[in-house]
Design an enzyme around this catalytic site. Structure first.
Site, PDB file in Angstrom:
ATOM      1  N   GLU A  44       0.839  -1.192   0.000  1.00 31.71           N
ATOM      2  CA  GLU A  44       0.000   0.000   0.000  1.00 31.71           C
ATOM      3  C   GLU A  44       0.878   1.248   0.000  1.00 31.71           C
ATOM      4  O   GLU A  44       1.689   1.435   0.914  1.00 31.71           O
ATOM      5  CB  GLU A  44      -0.922  -0.045   1.227  1.00 31.71           C
ATOM      6  CG  GLU A  44      -1.942  -1.173   1.093  1.00 31.71           C
ATOM      7  CD  GLU A  44      -2.456  -1.710   2.418  1.00 31.71           C
ATOM      8  OE1 GLU A  44      -2.092  -1.171   3.481  1.00 31.71           O
ATOM      9  OE2 GLU A  44      -3.234  -2.686   2.379  1.00 31.71           O
ATOM     10  N   LEU A  60      -6.046  -1.520  -0.866  1.00 32.72           N
ATOM     11  CA  LEU A  60      -5.960  -1.918   0.548  1.00 32.72           C
ATOM     12  C   LEU A  60      -6.543  -3.322   0.671  1.00 32.72           C
ATOM     13  O   LEU A  60      -7.668  -3.514   1.088  1.00 32.72           O
ATOM     14  CB  LEU A  60      -6.724  -0.935   1.438  1.00 32.72           C
ATOM     15  CG  LEU A  60      -6.286   0.528   1.380  1.00 32.72           C
ATOM     16  CD1 LEU A  60      -6.910   1.311   2.523  1.00 32.72           C
ATOM     17  CD2 LEU A  60      -4.779   0.681   1.423  1.00 32.72           C
ATOM     18  N   GLU A  75      -4.754  -6.629   1.799  1.00 29.33           N
ATOM     19  CA  GLU A  75      -3.589  -7.429   2.206  1.00 29.33           C
ATOM     20  C   GLU A  75      -3.768  -8.906   1.852  1.00 29.33           C
ATOM     21  O   GLU A  75      -2.805  -9.576   1.480  1.00 29.33           O
ATOM     22  CB  GLU A  75      -3.334  -7.278   3.710  1.00 29.33           C
ATOM     23  CG  GLU A  75      -2.745  -5.932   4.115  1.00 29.33           C
ATOM     24  CD  GLU A  75      -3.806  -4.884   4.397  1.00 29.33           C
ATOM     25  OE1 GLU A  75      -5.013  -5.167   4.183  1.00 29.33           O
ATOM     26  OE2 GLU A  75      -3.447  -3.780   4.827  1.00 29.33           O
ATOM     27  N   PHE A 123       1.821  -2.206   8.742  1.00 24.76           N
ATOM     28  CA  PHE A 123       2.016  -2.467  10.171  1.00 24.76           C
ATOM     29  C   PHE A 123       1.754  -3.950  10.408  1.00 24.76           C
ATOM     30  O   PHE A 123       0.795  -4.500   9.855  1.00 24.76           O
ATOM     31  CB  PHE A 123       1.043  -1.643  11.024  1.00 24.76           C
ATOM     32  CG  PHE A 123       1.295  -0.160  10.960  1.00 24.76           C
ATOM     33  CD1 PHE A 123       2.099   0.468  11.906  1.00 24.76           C
ATOM     34  CD2 PHE A 123       0.716   0.621   9.967  1.00 24.76           C
ATOM     35  CE1 PHE A 123       2.330   1.842  11.844  1.00 24.76           C
ATOM     36  CE2 PHE A 123       0.950   1.987   9.899  1.00 24.76           C
ATOM     37  CZ  PHE A 123       1.759   2.607  10.835  1.00 24.76           C
ATOM     38  N   ASP A 139       0.474  -5.301  12.720  1.00 24.20           N
ATOM     39  CA  ASP A 139      -0.866  -5.457  13.309  1.00 24.20           C
ATOM     40  C   ASP A 139      -1.899  -5.850  12.247  1.00 24.20           C
ATOM     41  O   ASP A 139      -2.939  -6.415  12.577  1.00 24.20           O
ATOM     42  CB  ASP A 139      -1.298  -4.141  13.957  1.00 24.20           C
ATOM     43  CG  ASP A 139      -0.211  -3.560  14.847  1.00 24.20           C
ATOM     44  OD1 ASP A 139      -0.373  -3.576  16.066  1.00 24.20           O
ATOM     45  OD2 ASP A 139       0.822  -3.102  14.303  1.00 24.20           O
ATOM     46  N   PHE A 140      -1.619  -5.540  10.992  1.00 26.20           N
ATOM     47  CA  PHE A 140      -2.571  -5.853   9.916  1.00 26.20           C
ATOM     48  C   PHE A 140      -2.453  -7.319   9.450  1.00 26.20           C
ATOM     49  O   PHE A 140      -3.138  -7.733   8.521  1.00 26.20           O
ATOM     50  CB  PHE A 140      -2.361  -4.941   8.693  1.00 26.20           C
ATOM     51  CG  PHE A 140      -2.432  -3.464   8.983  1.00 26.20           C
ATOM     52  CD1 PHE A 140      -2.936  -2.981  10.196  1.00 26.20           C
ATOM     53  CD2 PHE A 140      -1.996  -2.543   8.044  1.00 26.20           C
ATOM     54  CE1 PHE A 140      -2.990  -1.616  10.452  1.00 26.20           C
ATOM     55  CE2 PHE A 140      -2.053  -1.176   8.301  1.00 26.20           C
ATOM     56  CZ  PHE A 140      -2.548  -0.711   9.500  1.00 26.20           C
ATOM     57  N   ILE A 141      -1.588  -8.071  10.082  1.00 25.54           N
ATOM     58  CA  ILE A 141      -1.381  -9.453   9.649  1.00 25.54           C
ATOM     59  C   ILE A 141      -2.655 -10.277   9.807  1.00 25.54           C
ATOM     60  O   ILE A 141      -2.836 -11.294   9.133  1.00 25.54           O
ATOM     61  CB  ILE A 141      -0.202 -10.103  10.414  1.00 25.54           C
ATOM     62  CG1 ILE A 141       0.357 -11.292   9.644  1.00 25.54           C
ATOM     63  CG2 ILE A 141      -0.627 -10.524  11.820  1.00 25.54           C
ATOM     64  CD1 ILE A 141       1.667 -11.828  10.200  1.00 25.54           C
ATOM     65  N   HIS A 201      -1.548  -0.482  16.110  1.00 33.03           N
ATOM     66  CA  HIS A 201      -0.418  -0.095  15.256  1.00 33.03           C
ATOM     67  C   HIS A 201       0.909  -0.164  16.014  1.00 33.03           C
ATOM     68  O   HIS A 201       1.855   0.526  15.651  1.00 33.03           O
ATOM     69  CB  HIS A 201      -0.600   1.340  14.724  1.00 33.03           C
ATOM     70  CG  HIS A 201      -1.667   1.503  13.692  1.00 33.03           C
ATOM     71  ND1 HIS A 201      -2.999   1.428  13.980  1.00 33.03           N
ATOM     72  CD2 HIS A 201      -1.600   1.742  12.356  1.00 33.03           C
ATOM     73  CE1 HIS A 201      -3.719   1.630  12.880  1.00 33.03           C
ATOM     74  NE2 HIS A 201      -2.892   1.809  11.876  1.00 33.03           N
TER      75      HIS A 201
END
Lengths: 321, 338
Positions: B29, B68, B70, B93, B95-97, B139
């Site tokens: 992104e 956006l 992932e 980040f 955290d977005f996993i 985040h």
């Protein structure tokens, strides 16, 4: 129909091999000799073969949990497949994958997939490889009506269009996600979903090999010519349950029997080519016999083959670690 | 050799590898930014500017801005890697996993073993981790223990700009999927970094400081925190080893055990949440393999088992710091057990 004699023979032979492979697995699974679980593709053969007839080893496909048909259509060796399903060392994946993970990357077969909706993102990547390295290849995601509701599929349709990828999305709608009907679980229309992303989409009768073959030709030629992604909604059904052992209590009385009688891609193919005098019945019969022999020997070879050794437990987690 | 920031070191590693190998592509992104927008091309170069300038040299065919999505593009990286590219996907980040974990742990991580050794998946996921940015609970996490748990993945946590460049080049050349953790607080930190490409092998810990009394094992930015504490302790005559494992998978257990054998005392500093993290993992290793060498109980310096808080005073209390490491070392040194 633009298939020559040899192509017609190949189409029929491949569909017959898939049918026999699956019918035989249905019998063998019941004996308890095959570990784990299997999901049979019988009834859906025209889809895998109608699409994969247009592909070569430089093209990639991603399959589903119901992957045996895609494997055979993409050229995987039936002996090595059967050994894999039996958990043998000489299996296509050394006995470490099983029915749900058969792959042969040398054939562009990126794997059956135990995760519903796992394939479409992978196919965006395979199509990106073809585009960046200018291989001329295309990539095909087979996915079911169940996977059509996964975010991964919808994200992949969007990404394929945004990146203008040589990707083809083939939704094999067999009417059931496990036991839940697509008439309940799929809102709207599959082709309108794709069209909403600006992707050309077509619905075809999945029991008609020639209809699938025509739709796939259009989509694949478009992708090879740089025209971006396409989607094909293949309507078909499966003759067996979601997995072997599924009592199919959700299906209507006589539903499968009626399907086998009226909706059978092999019977339709046979009628079509014999009535049009394209292939004589005797030639088809001979293909049937050869396919039966091939599957018989695959089963016998798999039963005789050895399982992996204890040392195999620890190999190949990494290329190097 | 020249002074480079952590950010510049990573940018240079990407640029040099993309020049060397046309199969290397980057995606994510805003990795270029501005796609389809009326303003500047290369508008961002990643949300913190780490990939700035790459699209100018390599074009949008190899520096791919993504929607956006992932799930789609991390999965695409796996599919591309299995078919011949060497993609570097940026997960902004870590955290977005949560929205692309399947593509990492069920797909990329499994291909090689599940396909009987016939697949290679040379992909890198670069991702930001760590607290200290006032970025709150979604985040700021570390999460490297979660991916360390997965066989088939390699996990890299560079502790400085020098480490970042060498480890990232190694990651891109590696044929297995690598998750590469970058601490967002460190991007502006500078040090001397070679201009030419170089690699740092995985699974070889760096002994950043040698001492006789106690071993500190620390991960990522915590290596700096540990060294800051060790500086202070040295003034009081307490000398510490500070081990930077560099990679949590593979983990250089040999160096850790050797250091514990030498010093007999161990403190582990890990910014990840305290249950099932690298500190507990290393602690278990040492308890099993080096029990007789220990002169005192192992101490772990970790955050409390709560999400990362937003309020600056709370976040400062949350993140392990040199004061806490120093206190832990002193407590271990005071132990009068055996």
């Amino acid at each position: 129909m633009q298939l020559n004699h040899e192509e017609l023979r190949r189409a029929y032979r491949t569909m017959r091999l898939i049918r026999d492979f699956e019918e035989r697995l249905h019998l063998e699974f019941a004996t308890g000799e095959i570990p784990g679980f299997v999901h049979l593709y019988a009834g859906e053969e025209a889809s895998a073969v109608g699409v994969c007839m247009h592909l070569t080893d430089k093209d990639s496909i991603a399959s589903t949990h119901r992957g045996h048909g895609h494997c055979i259509a993409k050229g995987c060796d039936t002996d090595a497949m059967m050994k894999e399903i039996y958990g043998r060392k000489e299996g296509l994946c050394g006995g470490k994958g099983g029915s749900m993970h058969i792959a042969d990357l040398s054939k562009g077969m990126l794997g059956a997939n135990g995760i519903v909706g796992g394939g479409p993102p992978l196919i965006c990547g395979a199509a990106l490889t073809a585009k960046v390295l200018q291989t001329g290849g295309v990539a095909v995601a087979f996915y079911g009506d169940g996977a059509s509701n996964q975010g991964t599929t919808l994200e992949s349709l969007n990404l394929a269009k945004v990146w203008d990828l040589p990707a083809i999305f083939v939704c094999e709608d067999n009417g059931y996600a496990e036991s839940t009907s697509s008439s309940y679980a799929v809102a709207g229309s599959q082709i309108e979903r794709a069209r909403g992303f600006g992707i050309p989409a077509e619905e075809v009768d999945g029991f008609d090999f020639f209809a699938v073959h025509d739709a796939a030709r259009t989509a694949i030629e478009r992708a090879r010519a740089g025209g971006g992604p396409s989607m094909i909604h293949v309507r078909l059904s499966r003759y067996y349950g979601h997995f072997e052992g599924d009592g199919m209590t959700y299906r209507g009385a006589g539903e499968v029997e009626a399907l086998r009688a009226k909706e059978d891609c092999l019977k339709r193919f046979r009628t079509r080519v014999t009535e049009a005098a394209l292939l004589p019945a005797a030639e088809l019969d001979e293909i049937d016999r050869a396919a039966a022999d091939q599957i018989e020997s695959a089963v016998q070879n798999a039963k005789k083959a050895k399982p992996p050794t204890e040392a195999d437990l620890l190999t190949d987690a990494y290329v190097a670690y | 050799m020249s002074r480079k920031s952590f950010r510049q070191a990573i940018n240079e590693a990407l640029r040099q590898e993309m020049r060397r190998d046309p199969r290397v592509v980057i995606m994510g992104e805003d990795v270029a930014g501005g796609a389809g927008s009326p303003g500047e091309d290369d508008a961002w170069g990643g949300v913190l500017g780490v990939t700035k300038g790459l699209v100018g040299e390599f074009g949008r065919q190899r520096v791919l801005d993504t929607p956006l999505s992932e799930s789609a593009y991390v999965g695409a990286a796996a599919g591309a890697a299995a078919t011949g590219l060497r993609p570097v996907a940026e997960l902004m980040f870590v955290d977005f996993i949560g929205v692309c974990f399947d593509q990492i742990f069920n797909q990329a991580a499994k291909f090689r073993y599940m396909f009987g050794g016939h697949a290679v998946t040379p992909m890198v996921v670069r991702t930001m981790y760590g607290a200290g940015f006032r970025a709150a609970s979604q985040h700021s996490q570390c999460l490297y223990p979660i991916v360390t748990h997965i066989p088939g993945l390699k996990v890299v946590i560079p502790s400085s700009a020098y480490e970042a460049k060498g480890l990232l080049i190694q990651a891109i050349r590696d044929d297995d999927p690598v998750i590469f953790f970058e601490n967002k607080v460190q991007y502006d930190q500078e040090e001397e970094v070679p201009d030419d490409p170089y690699t740092i092998p995985f699974g070889e810990a760096n002994l950043t400081r040698e001492g006789d009394d106690l071993t500190i094992v620390a991960f990522g930015r915590m290596v700096q925190v540990a060294n800051e504490a060790a500086d202070r302790l040295a003034r009081d005559g307490i000398s510490c080893n500070v081990v930077d494992p560099r990679t949590t998978s593979p983990l250089d257990t040999g160096t850790i055990l050797d250091c514990v054998a030498d010093t007999g005392r161990l403190v582990i500093v890990d910014e990840a949440s305290p249950r099932c993290n690298m500190a507990t993992d290393v602690s278990a290793l040492v308890a099993q393999e080096a029990f007789d060498a220990l002169k005192a109980p192992i101490r772990m310096v970790c955050p409390p088992h709560v999400p990362v808080p937003f309020a600056p005073n709370l976040e400062d209390l949350y993140v392990p710091n040199a004061d806490r490491v120093e206190a832990a070392v002193r407590a271990v040194m005071r132990h009068q057990g055996r």
